[in-house]
Design a protein around this motif. Structure first.
Motif, mmCIF file in Angstrom:
data_model
loop_
_atom_site.group_PDB
_atom_site.id
_atom_site.type_symbol
_atom_site.label_atom_id
_atom_site.label_comp_id
_atom_site.label_asym_id
_atom_site.label_seq_id
_atom_site.Cartn_x
_atom_site.Cartn_y
_atom_site.Cartn_z
ATOM 1 N N ARG A 123 -8.725 0.089 2.646
ATOM 2 C CA ARG A 123 -7.612 0.461 3.507
ATOM 3 C C ARG A 123 -6.559 1.240 2.716
ATOM 4 N NH1 ARG A 123 -5.220 0.502 8.006
ATOM 5 N NH2 ARG A 123 -2.986 0.102 8.305
ATOM 6 N N PHE A 124 -6.273 0.806 1.495
ATOM 7 C CA PHE A 124 -5.323 1.540 0.672
ATOM 8 C C PHE A 124 -5.771 2.974 0.466
ATOM 9 C CE2 PHE A 124 -4.618 3.079 -3.705
ATOM 10 C CZ PHE A 124 -3.266 3.384 -3.600
ATOM 11 N N ARG A 125 -7.015 3.172 0.109
ATOM 12 C CA ARG A 125 -7.514 4.521 -0.148
ATOM 13 C C ARG A 125 -7.483 5.379 1.118
ATOM 14 N NH1 ARG A 125 -10.631 1.357 -3.727
ATOM 15 N NH2 ARG A 125 -12.165 0.865 -2.119
ATOM 16 N N ARG A 126 -7.776 4.751 2.275
ATOM 17 C CA ARG A 126 -7.755 5.493 3.528
ATOM 18 C C ARG A 126 -6.330 5.928 3.881
ATOM 19 N NH1 ARG A 126 -10.363 2.090 6.059
ATOM 20 N NH2 ARG A 126 -8.722 0.974 7.169
ATOM 21 N N LEU A 127 -5.366 5.030 3.711
ATOM 22 C CA LEU A 127 -3.969 5.380 3.983
ATOM 23 C C LEU A 127 -3.497 6.497 3.051
ATOM 24 C CD1 LEU A 127 -2.495 1.797 4.442
ATOM 25 C CD2 LEU A 127 -2.676 3.539 6.221
ATOM 26 N N ARG A 128 -3.853 6.399 1.788
ATOM 27 C CA ARG A 128 -3.450 7.422 0.818
ATOM 28 C C ARG A 128 -4.082 8.767 1.159
ATOM 29 N NH1 ARG A 128 -5.939 6.436 -4.835
ATOM 30 N NH2 ARG A 128 -7.750 7.080 -3.604
ATOM 31 N N ASP A 129 -5.371 8.760 1.483
ATOM 32 C CA ASP A 129 -6.069 10.015 1.750
ATOM 33 C C ASP A 129 -5.638 10.648 3.067
ATOM 34 O OD1 ASP A 129 -7.391 9.559 -0.611
ATOM 35 O OD2 ASP A 129 -9.231 8.826 0.328
ATOM 36 N N ASP A 130 -5.152 9.835 4.013
ATOM 37 C CA ASP A 130 -4.706 10.352 5.315
ATOM 38 C C ASP A 130 -3.258 10.818 5.299
ATOM 39 O OD1 ASP A 130 -7.191 9.860 6.366
ATOM 40 O OD2 ASP A 130 -6.633 7.998 7.369
ATOM 41 N N LEU A 139 6.617 18.473 -5.996
ATOM 42 C CA LEU A 139 5.782 17.419 -5.424
ATOM 43 C C LEU A 139 6.549 16.631 -4.362
ATOM 44 C CD1 LEU A 139 3.989 16.071 -8.627
ATOM 45 C CD2 LEU A 139 2.930 17.334 -6.742
ATOM 46 N N ALA A 140 7.815 16.331 -4.656
ATOM 47 C CA ALA A 140 8.622 15.578 -3.695
ATOM 48 C C ALA A 140 8.869 16.399 -2.432
ATOM 49 C CB ALA A 140 9.948 15.168 -4.325
ATOM 50 N N ALA A 141 9.135 17.675 -2.589
ATOM 51 C CA ALA A 141 9.415 18.529 -1.437
ATOM 52 C C ALA A 141 8.210 18.653 -0.520
ATOM 53 C CB ALA A 141 9.862 19.907 -1.913
ATOM 54 N N THR A 142 7.023 18.658 -1.104
ATOM 55 C CA THR A 142 5.801 18.744 -0.308
ATOM 56 C C THR A 142 5.304 17.378 0.156
ATOM 57 O OG1 THR A 142 4.427 18.679 -2.306
ATOM 58 C CG2 THR A 142 5.068 20.848 -1.488
ATOM 59 N N GLU A 143 5.986 16.307 -0.320
ATOM 60 C CA GLU A 143 5.598 14.927 -0.022
ATOM 61 C C GLU A 143 4.173 14.633 -0.491
ATOM 62 O OE1 GLU A 143 6.503 13.495 3.881
ATOM 63 O OE2 GLU A 143 8.560 14.238 3.831
ATOM 64 N N ALA A 144 3.778 15.272 -1.587
ATOM 65 C CA ALA A 144 2.474 15.016 -2.179
ATOM 66 C C ALA A 144 2.427 13.614 -2.782
ATOM 67 C CB ALA A 144 2.174 16.060 -3.255
ATOM 68 N N VAL A 145 1.263 13.000 -2.758
ATOM 69 C CA VAL A 145 1.077 11.690 -3.373
ATOM 70 C C VAL A 145 1.221 11.849 -4.883
ATOM 71 C CG1 VAL A 145 -0.569 9.822 -3.780
ATOM 72 C CG2 VAL A 145 -0.417 10.884 -1.514
ATOM 73 N N PRO A 146 2.154 11.132 -5.524
ATOM 74 C CA PRO A 146 2.389 11.353 -6.959
ATOM 75 C C PRO A 146 1.271 10.840 -7.866
ATOM 76 C CG PRO A 146 3.831 9.624 -6.116
ATOM 77 C CD PRO A 146 3.153 10.226 -4.925
ATOM 78 N N ARG A 147 0.532 9.800 -7.420
ATOM 79 C CA ARG A 147 -0.582 9.284 -8.218
ATOM 80 C C ARG A 147 -1.856 9.241 -7.367
ATOM 81 N NH1 ARG A 147 -0.685 6.282 -12.907
ATOM 82 N NH2 ARG A 147 -2.902 6.585 -12.511
ATOM 83 N N PRO A 148 -2.437 10.402 -7.046
ATOM 84 C CA PRO A 148 -3.657 10.399 -6.236
ATOM 85 C C PRO A 148 -4.852 9.784 -6.941
ATOM 86 C CG PRO A 148 -3.201 12.601 -7.083
ATOM 87 C CD PRO A 148 -1.999 11.764 -7.399
ATOM 88 N N ASP A 149 -4.743 9.621 -8.253
ATOM 89 C CA ASP A 149 -5.842 9.051 -9.039
ATOM 90 C C ASP A 149 -5.718 7.543 -9.222
ATOM 91 O OD1 ASP A 149 -3.479 9.396 -10.566
ATOM 92 O OD2 ASP A 149 -4.634 9.321 -12.438
ATOM 93 N N TYR A 162 0.828 -1.202 0.000
ATOM 94 C CA TYR A 162 0.000 0.000 0.000
ATOM 95 C C TYR A 162 0.867 1.258 0.000
ATOM 96 C CZ TYR A 162 -3.753 -3.186 1.498
ATOM 97 O OH TYR A 162 -4.665 -4.207 1.585
ATOM 98 N N GLU A 163 1.870 1.291 0.888
ATOM 99 C CA GLU A 163 2.677 2.497 1.025
ATOM 100 C C GLU A 163 3.450 2.814 -0.250
ATOM 101 O OE1 GLU A 163 5.630 4.778 4.150
ATOM 102 O OE2 GLU A 163 4.936 2.751 4.595
ATOM 103 N N LEU A 164 4.015 1.805 -0.869
ATOM 104 C CA LEU A 164 4.764 2.037 -2.096
ATOM 105 C C LEU A 164 3.857 2.549 -3.209
ATOM 106 C CD1 LEU A 164 7.139 -1.064 -2.037
ATOM 107 C CD2 LEU A 164 7.820 1.344 -1.815
ATOM 108 N N HIS A 165 2.610 2.102 -3.212
ATOM 109 C CA HIS A 165 1.698 2.548 -4.264
ATOM 110 C C HIS A 165 1.302 4.007 -4.134
ATOM 111 C CE1 HIS A 165 0.991 -1.631 -5.697
ATOM 112 N NE2 HIS A 165 0.662 -0.997 -6.802
ATOM 113 N N TYR A 166 1.309 4.575 -2.939
ATOM 114 C CA TYR A 166 0.952 5.983 -2.866
ATOM 115 C C TYR A 166 2.135 6.900 -2.562
ATOM 116 C CZ TYR A 166 0.591 5.790 2.326
ATOM 117 O OH TYR A 166 0.842 5.655 3.670
ATOM 118 N N ARG A 167 3.322 6.325 -2.313
ATOM 119 C CA ARG A 167 4.462 7.184 -2.007
ATOM 120 C C ARG A 167 5.629 7.075 -2.982
ATOM 121 N NH1 ARG A 167 6.561 7.233 3.911
ATOM 122 N NH2 ARG A 167 7.547 9.112 3.050
#
Length: 360
Positions: free
Chosen positions: A233-240, A208-218, A45-50
């Motif tokens: 759970r994946f979507r909740r972790l990404r959104d949080d 994006l990296a400096a702000t630690e934004a999720v690179p693929r929010p879609d 999950y973490e690798l997919h949103y980070r």
């Protein structure tokens, strides 16, 4: 579990370092452009949103040595694949390297048949097949005598950033752009200039990296369908996930009005309007003072530019300025009048390219 991750060929060490940083994974090269490492579902999950360097993550279901084509069938049939697939359409992509008396298509066919047979034996159900748009895709790699079969977890590649609305004629891949920033060792408290920014992929990835934004929010992986995964759970972790708001000193320079417009469109789409400046400047003439200069240099006959003259004048501006590090991507590294401190040779589509690092 064992995972495979695809990335830019030649930059496996950069992706491996990111995996270690994000999930403490010890990744090694499976083959060019593919890493292997151990991880758990939470890591997936973490690798997919980070992750900013990876393209695709896959869960290994079979790994062993084969001598002939029927060994591919047997190894697949003995695997845990019936427990790893939903009763949904599947497809197989085969990749073969080495000396064999059969093709990649043959490998994919035997994997597909073994999957159908094993799933039917275990459940009494015949899996449907869709080679064009399957719910689940299997990746079958045969490199010499090593056969590895994995379930694709990602779907659409992670490198397809949603902010890429307006694209340059020769855009650099977002994961490659971020890898160049990592090679430069750039940090958010340093100044960064891309003197030939085009549609501003490198500055956008930096912001994006400096702000630690999720690179693929879609991104919408098949976690709702795959056994053992939880899409909610994946979507909740990404959104949080929490972002930062640092003050940045990033400049995207581009002499052509068309590409400056594209850069502004993409900057807004990425949500980093305050992340970097977009200015009109000619890299052959504008002075440069920056901790890091990172750029995808123009190349090819369509530029309408004498590349030797362009690269030479650009390097003259670097020498005259106050520059800490240069990281440049080009298919013509021999035209850059510098002796690089480090060089990464990479494929760039069907071309051979290099990322050169120089510290004046």
């Amino acid at each position: 579990m064992k995972l495979l991750a695809t990335t830019n060929g030649g930059l496996e060490s950069i992706a491996a370092a990111e995996i270690c940083d994000l999930v403490d994974g010890d990744a090694s090269v499976h083959h060019r452009g593919v890493l292997e490492f151990d991880a758990d579902v939470e890591d997936v999950y973490e690798l997919h949103y980070r992750s900013r360097t990876l393209h695709r993550l896959m869960a290994v279901v079979a790994d062993g040595t084969v001598a002939e084509l029927e060994d591919v069938y047997a190894l697949t049939a003995r695997s845990s694949i019936p427990d790893r697939l939903p009763n949904e359409e599947f497809g197989v992509v085969g990749t073969r390297h080495g000396s064999h008396e059969f093709t990649s298509v043959d490998v994919a066919e035997r994997v597909g048949q073994a999957t159908i047979d094993a799933y039917r034996d275990a459940t009494g159900t015949r899996l449907p097949v869709d080679l064009d748009d399957p719910t689940v895709r299997l990746e079958a790699y045969l490199y010499d005598d090593r056969f590895t079969l994995a379930v694709d977890l990602t779907g659409e590649s992670l490198h397809k950033r949603p902010y890429r609305i307006c694209e340059h004629d020769a855009p650099v891949r977002a994961t490659l752009a971020y890898s160049m920033l990592e090679i430069a060792g750039w940090t958010s408290d340093e100044s960064l200039v891309d003197p030939m920014a085009g549609s501003a992929t490198i500055p956008t990835e930096a912001a994006l990296a400096a702000t630690e934004a999720v690179p693929r929010p879609d991104l919408d992986p098949a976690f709702d369908a795959l056994p053992g995964y939880d899409g909610e759970r994946f979507r909740r972790l990404r959104d949080d996930h929490t972002e930062k708001s640092p003050t940045l000193d990033i400049e995207a320079r581009e002499k052509r009005k068309r590409w400056r417009h594209c850069a502004r469109v993409n900057r807004e789409a990425a949500g980093v309007e305050d992340g970097f400046e977009i200015v009109e400047a000619d890299a052959r003439e504008a002075s440069i003072d920056a901790d890091c200069v990172v750029s995808n240099l123009p190349f090819g006959i369509r530029t309408g530019t004498d590349l030797r003259e362009l690269y030479g004048a650009f390097v003259d501006r670097l020498r005259e300025g106050d520059v800490g590090r240069l990281v440049a991507l080009t298919t013509k590294p021999n035209l850059i009048p510098i002796e690089p401190t480090v060089r990464y040779d990479i494929p760039y589509g069907r071309l051979d390219a290099a990322i050169v690092v120089w510290e004046p």
